[in-house]
Design a protein around this motif. Structure first.
Motif, PDB file in Angstrom:
ATOM      1  N   UNK A  82       0.892  -1.138   0.105  1.00  0.00           N
ATOM      2  CA  UNK A  82       0.038  -0.139  -0.189  1.00  0.00           C
ATOM      3  C   UNK A  82       0.823   1.275  -0.199  1.00  0.00           C
ATOM      4  N   UNK A  83       0.883   1.993  -1.304  1.00  0.00           N
ATOM      5  CA  UNK A  83       1.267   3.413  -1.150  1.00  0.00           C
ATOM      6  C   UNK A  83       3.010   3.162  -1.546  1.00  0.00           C
ATOM      7  N   UNK A  84       3.562   1.810  -1.695  1.00  0.00           N
ATOM      8  CA  UNK A  84       4.991   1.598  -1.847  1.00  0.00           C
ATOM      9  C   UNK A  84       5.088   0.645  -3.068  1.00  0.00           C
ATOM     10  N   UNK A  85       6.150   0.851  -3.784  1.00  0.00           N
ATOM     11  CA  UNK A  85       6.582  -0.245  -4.734  1.00  0.00           C
ATOM     12  C   UNK A  85       7.944  -0.145  -4.950  1.00  0.00           C
ATOM     13  N   UNK A 113      18.606 -12.640  -4.582  1.00  0.00           N
ATOM     14  CA  UNK A 113      17.360 -11.565  -4.621  1.00  0.00           C
ATOM     15  C   UNK A 113      15.982 -12.114  -4.316  1.00  0.00           C
ATOM     16  N   UNK A 114      15.713 -13.474  -5.125  1.00  0.00           N
ATOM     17  CA  UNK A 114      14.435 -13.871  -4.914  1.00  0.00           C
ATOM     18  C   UNK A 114      13.981 -13.980  -3.366  1.00  0.00           C
ATOM     19  N   UNK A 115      14.990 -14.763  -2.533  1.00  0.00           N
ATOM     20  CA  UNK A 115      14.721 -14.935  -1.316  1.00  0.00           C
ATOM     21  C   UNK A 115      14.707 -13.565  -0.377  1.00  0.00           C
ATOM     22  N   UNK A 116      15.511 -12.726  -0.847  1.00  0.00           N
ATOM     23  CA  UNK A 116      15.155 -11.376  -0.099  1.00  0.00           C
ATOM     24  C   UNK A 116      14.026 -10.601  -0.186  1.00  0.00           C
ATOM     25  N   UNK A 117      13.741 -10.902  -1.723  1.00  0.00           N
ATOM     26  CA  UNK A 117      12.351 -10.188  -2.064  1.00  0.00           C
ATOM     27  C   UNK A 117      11.211 -10.621  -1.214  1.00  0.00           C
ATOM     28  N   UNK A 118      10.920 -12.005  -1.257  1.00  0.00           N
ATOM     29  CA  UNK A 118      10.173 -12.486  -0.481  1.00  0.00           C
ATOM     30  C   UNK A 118      10.196 -12.319   0.920  1.00  0.00           C
ATOM     31  N   UNK A 119      11.253 -12.275   1.578  1.00  0.00           N
ATOM     32  CA  UNK A 119      11.762 -12.085   2.976  1.00  0.00           C
ATOM     33  C   UNK A 119      10.991 -10.562   3.358  1.00  0.00           C
ATOM     34  N   UNK A 120      11.497  -9.421   2.178  1.00  0.00           N
ATOM     35  CA  UNK A 120      10.989  -8.263   2.765  1.00  0.00           C
ATOM     36  C   UNK A 120       9.545  -8.096   2.705  1.00  0.00           C
ATOM     37  N   UNK A 121       8.761  -8.574   1.656  1.00  0.00           N
ATOM     38  CA  UNK A 121       7.459  -8.403   1.511  1.00  0.00           C
ATOM     39  C   UNK A 121       6.861  -9.090   2.806  1.00  0.00           C
ATOM     40  N   UNK A 122       7.262 -10.087   3.394  1.00  0.00           N
ATOM     41  CA  UNK A 122       6.839 -10.687   4.636  1.00  0.00           C
ATOM     42  C   UNK A 122       7.261  -9.920   5.673  1.00  0.00           C
ATOM     43  N   UNK A 123       8.225  -9.221   5.905  1.00  0.00           N
ATOM     44  CA  UNK A 123       8.639  -8.515   7.030  1.00  0.00           C
ATOM     45  C   UNK A 123       7.686  -7.130   7.067  1.00  0.00           C
ATOM     46  N   UNK A 124       7.483  -6.642   5.831  1.00  0.00           N
ATOM     47  CA  UNK A 124       6.380  -5.516   5.709  1.00  0.00           C
ATOM     48  C   UNK A 124       5.122  -5.822   6.141  1.00  0.00           C
ATOM     49  N   UNK A 125       4.520  -6.880   6.188  1.00  0.00           N
ATOM     50  CA  UNK A 125       3.213  -7.280   6.676  1.00  0.00           C
ATOM     51  C   UNK A 125       3.547  -7.616   8.128  1.00  0.00           C
ATOM     52  N   UNK A 126       4.624  -8.108   8.653  1.00  0.00           N
ATOM     53  CA  UNK A 126       4.792  -8.405  10.064  1.00  0.00           C
ATOM     54  C   UNK A 126       4.938  -7.059  10.688  1.00  0.00           C
TER      55      UNK A 126
END
Length: 148
Positions: free
Chosen positions: A104-107, A117-130
């Protein structure tokens, strides 16, 4: 003496004009950073008609990085009035040939060693939700022809 007074008046008028925000300009917060493990990340946030709101959005993001990403180094920040390339594609929600995170509001767009990069991408997305975002998703690169 007349010229000094005129120079001071013109100087003050110029200072005053720089403080006025034009209503037709949109300011988009853009942050570019890198991590110590070789990732390069470009973040584009929701645009604002006020430069001050743009600066505040950048300051909040950079402040949050101090606690959430200790291996991150800010390369640049900008309240862009004209977007090009990756910045424009991120702001317009266009597909890119690199990993992206949408929230929301960020890309964000991420480049780096393929094995990380794939693991970090998925990890960052999960951390943003947390950390409280309603949702955040990692998207894999989209290349012409649908081949990865």
């Amino acid at each position: 003496m007349k010229y000094r007074v005129l120079a001071v008046i013109l100087f003050l008028a110029g200072v005053g004009l720089t403080q006025i925000e034009r209503g037709d300009r949109i300011f988009t917060p853009v942050v570019r950073l890198r991590t110590s493990d070789g990732l390069f990340i470009t973040l584009v946030q929701k645009a604002s008609p006020k430069r001050s709101a743009c600066r505040e959005a950048i300051d909040r993001f950079v402040g949050a990085l101090d606690t959430t990403c200790t291996s991150c180094f800010i390369e640049s920040t900008d309240c862009a009035t004209k977007l090009e390339g990756v910045d424009r594609a991120l702001a317009n929600n266009e597909s890119l040939p690199m990993h992206t995170i949408s929230a929301e509001g960020i890309r964000m767009a991420m480049l780096g060693p393929p094995q990380r990069v794939q693991a970090e991408c998925e990890g960052m997305a999960a951390q943003m939700v947390r950390l409280g975002m309603k949702s955040a998703a990692c998207a894999f690169p989209r290349v012409p022809g649908g081949v990865h």
